[in-house]
Design an enzyme around this catalytic site. Sequence first.
Site, short mmCIF file in Angstrom:
data_model
loop_
_atom_site.label_atom_id
_atom_site.label_comp_id
_atom_site.label_asym_id
_atom_site.label_seq_id
_atom_site.Cartn_x
_atom_site.Cartn_y
_atom_site.Cartn_z
N GLY A 27 0.80 -1.24 0.00
CA GLY A 27 0.00 0.00 0.00
C GLY A 27 0.82 1.28 0.00
N GLU A 41 5.23 29.36 7.42
CA GLU A 41 5.28 29.14 5.96
C GLU A 41 6.19 30.19 5.33
OE1 GLU A 41 4.14 26.98 3.47
OE2 GLU A 41 5.24 28.40 2.21
N MET A 56 2.22 15.23 -6.19
CA MET A 56 2.40 13.99 -5.42
C MET A 56 1.07 13.63 -4.77
SD MET A 56 6.18 14.26 -3.80
CE MET A 56 7.64 14.14 -4.84
N CYS A 111 0.93 5.96 1.02
CA CYS A 111 -0.47 6.35 1.16
C CYS A 111 -1.20 5.51 2.21
CB CYS A 111 -1.15 6.20 -0.20
SG CYS A 111 -2.88 6.59 -0.17
N HIS A 157 -32.05 17.42 -3.92
CA HIS A 157 -32.26 18.46 -2.93
C HIS A 157 -32.75 17.86 -1.62
CE1 HIS A 157 -33.36 22.32 -1.21
NE2 HIS A 157 -34.52 21.77 -0.85
N GLY A 216 6.10 24.56 7.47
CA GLY A 216 5.52 24.25 6.16
C GLY A 216 4.00 24.31 6.21
N THR A 255 8.54 3.75 -7.02
CA THR A 255 9.18 3.75 -5.70
C THR A 255 8.80 4.96 -4.85
OG1 THR A 255 11.12 4.64 -6.82
CG2 THR A 255 11.14 2.29 -6.30
N ASP A 278 4.87 9.39 -7.45
CA ASP A 278 5.66 10.45 -6.81
C ASP A 278 7.09 10.52 -7.33
OD1 ASP A 278 3.46 10.95 -5.27
OD2 ASP A 278 4.43 10.65 -3.33
P1 FAD Z 1 4.46 5.38 -2.52
O1 FAD Z 1 3.11 5.33 -1.96
O2 FAD Z 1 5.48 6.19 -1.80
O3 FAD Z 1 4.95 3.87 -2.62
C1 FAD Z 1 6.23 3.53 -3.01
C2 FAD Z 1 6.57 2.17 -2.46
O4 FAD Z 1 7.79 1.74 -3.03
C3 FAD Z 1 6.78 2.14 -0.96
O5 FAD Z 1 5.94 1.20 -0.37
C4 FAD Z 1 8.25 1.79 -0.78
O6 FAD Z 1 8.48 1.00 0.36
C5 FAD Z 1 8.54 1.02 -2.06
N1 FAD Z 1 9.94 1.05 -2.49
C6 FAD Z 1 10.74 2.13 -2.66
N2 FAD Z 1 11.95 1.74 -3.14
C7 FAD Z 1 11.89 0.40 -3.26
C8 FAD Z 1 12.83 -0.58 -3.72
N3 FAD Z 1 14.04 -0.25 -4.17
N4 FAD Z 1 12.45 -1.88 -3.69
C9 FAD Z 1 11.20 -2.24 -3.26
N5 FAD Z 1 10.31 -1.37 -2.83
C10 FAD Z 1 10.64 -0.05 -2.85
N6 FAD Z 1 -2.23 11.81 -1.40
C11 FAD Z 1 -3.53 11.90 -1.72
O7 FAD Z 1 -3.89 11.78 -2.90
N7 FAD Z 1 -4.49 12.14 -0.77
C12 FAD Z 1 -4.16 12.30 0.54
O8 FAD Z 1 -5.04 12.52 1.38
C13 FAD Z 1 -2.80 12.21 0.91
N8 FAD Z 1 -2.43 12.35 2.20
C14 FAD Z 1 -1.12 12.22 2.55
C15 FAD Z 1 -0.76 12.36 3.88
C16 FAD Z 1 0.55 12.22 4.27
C17 FAD Z 1 0.91 12.36 5.71
C18 FAD Z 1 1.54 11.88 3.29
C19 FAD Z 1 2.97 11.69 3.68
C20 FAD Z 1 1.20 11.76 1.96
C21 FAD Z 1 -0.13 11.91 1.57
N9 FAD Z 1 -0.52 11.80 0.23
C22 FAD Z 1 -1.84 11.94 -0.11
C23 FAD Z 1 0.46 11.53 -0.85
C24 FAD Z 1 0.43 10.06 -1.25
O9 FAD Z 1 0.72 9.27 -0.14
C25 FAD Z 1 1.45 9.80 -2.36
O10 FAD Z 1 1.21 10.69 -3.43
C26 FAD Z 1 1.32 8.37 -2.89
O11 FAD Z 1 1.55 7.44 -1.85
C27 FAD Z 1 2.31 8.12 -4.02
O12 FAD Z 1 2.17 6.83 -4.48
P2 FAD Z 1 3.36 6.03 -5.17
O13 FAD Z 1 2.80 4.70 -5.51
O14 FAD Z 1 3.98 6.85 -6.21
O15 FAD Z 1 4.48 5.89 -4.02
#
Ligand code: FAD
Length: 455
Positions: free
Chosen positions: A37, A197, A308, A40, A434, A174, A137, A302
């Site tokens: 997961g 900020e 992101m 996120c 409504h 921030g 990643t 991301d």
């Molecule tokens: P990620 O979710 O970061 O997943 C990447 C995965 O890759 C991770 O599990 C990691 O362990 C794995 N990985 C990395 N390198 C390797 C490797 N070499 N080998 C194997 N595995 C690896 N977005 C929203 O749209 N709505 C929200 O409400 C929201 N709230 C957020 C709140 C917080 C506190 C944070 C920090 C972020 C929030 N986000 C939100 C942003 C959202 O979490 C990210 O945009 C999203 O998770 C990106 O998805 P992704 O699949 O690109 O990467």
Amino acid sequence: MYDLLVIGAGPGGYVAAIRAAQLGMRVGVVEKEKALGGTCLRVGCIPSKALLETTERIYEVKKGLLGAKVQGLEVDLKALLAYKDKVVQANTQGIEFLFKKNGIARHLGTARFLSDRKVLVEETGEELSARFILIATGSAPLIPPWAQVDFERVVTSTEALSFPEVPQRLIVVGGGVIGLELGVVWHRLGAEVVVLEYMDRILPTMDAELSRAAEKVFKKEGLAIRTGVRVTAVLPQAKGARVELEGGEVLEADRVLLAVGRRPYTEGLALENAGLATDEKGRIPVDEHLRTPIPHIYAIGDVIRGPMLAHKASEEGIAAVEHMAKGFGHVDYQAIPSVVYTHPEVAGVGYTEEELKEKGIPYKVGRFPYAASGRARAMGETEGFVKVLAHAKTDRILGVHGIGARVGDILAEAALAIFFKASAEDVGRAPHHHPSLSEILKEAALAAWEKPIHL
Ligand code: FAD
């Protein structure tokens, strides 16, 4: 040999894996964390929303909203955090179930490229190869050189999801989405919260009118917000932490949350072994089909350009694997909404007014306030507005922005309208039930087209 090997099981990678399996591909996924997961589900969207939902209800009771008065209200922080963890677990286990259901092979460990076709799982020594490889990643918290993070007194968003007690004073560095959402959570639980900020407004990537309105509301709720402030140092102390500002001012707090952004995460991937390199911002460059310069390696989420956001990563995951399997796949970036899940919520989709002015696109504005909606009045939620930006000549909806209770849900319809290239007249004429908050969008659309009824 897989048809597709996905690196990273966040909302980008796991959605891509499921879609690829649906399209008949043999799929393997390497993920270094035990729970699937990604950011996120584990430490981002889901736990933060669990805390925002629960604390919002507590806060409403505390405020005595709508005539209810409760005496002797106690908050069990441990129980609240346990609830959040349970929600996270249910979600991450849900992905495990979906992987099994779709016959997706899971490899637990860190992926490292050996070549553009071969990936090593560091911890197990497995060597995996595939016809296509998808890098998903994700990202990690950005820690600037002037900040010393000890993950206890000076923390990132991950630790701020699980403080063992409510800090008396919390400084958030921030004023973006993550800082505000978590600042609001701890403020509702009783912390004195100061948000610093650097830019001249909070939520600097959103429509400026929303930023100003949001700042007013958060200040009224009791958050201390300071904009145009440059932090020069953040340091943990024997007790608490200290923040130094340009000009010599020093602030102290029990804890400091560093929320100045996130950076693409490619550590340990050994991209160079696959013939890849990151750009000046650490992102993996991709073309319009999400292909890297090595055509059988794609990247999404991301770790590439763009906002992101979880749903952006998921849409890219689907587009990338459809491109691999069928030769076409598309993401409509204009229709990707962005929501701040505070109370009131702040949300936007499509162009902001600033972007339209910059591009010289002629537009008209239709606004409708929550105060004029029967449903909002019944909910005691009269603060806020929705505005529709439509092309001055064609009436096509170019952007929708709003602040108010559950405005994020209202914007789902706006995103669909932009996706279908609807006009303000289309949305204004479409029946809306409504009484509902969705009527606020209908009326704002009517206001952009000709005239609203209830104003
Ligand atoms: P990620 O979710 O970061 O997943 C990447 C995965 O890759 C991770 O599990 C990691 O362990 C794995 N990985 C990395 N390198 C390797 C490797 N070499 N080998 C194997 N595995 C690896 N977005 C929203 O749209 N709505 C929200 O409400 C929201 N709230 C957020 C709140 C917080 C506190 C944070 C920090 C972020 C929030 N986000 C939100 C942003 C959202 O979490 C990210 O945009 C999203 O998770 C990106 O998805 P992704 O699949 O690109 O990467």
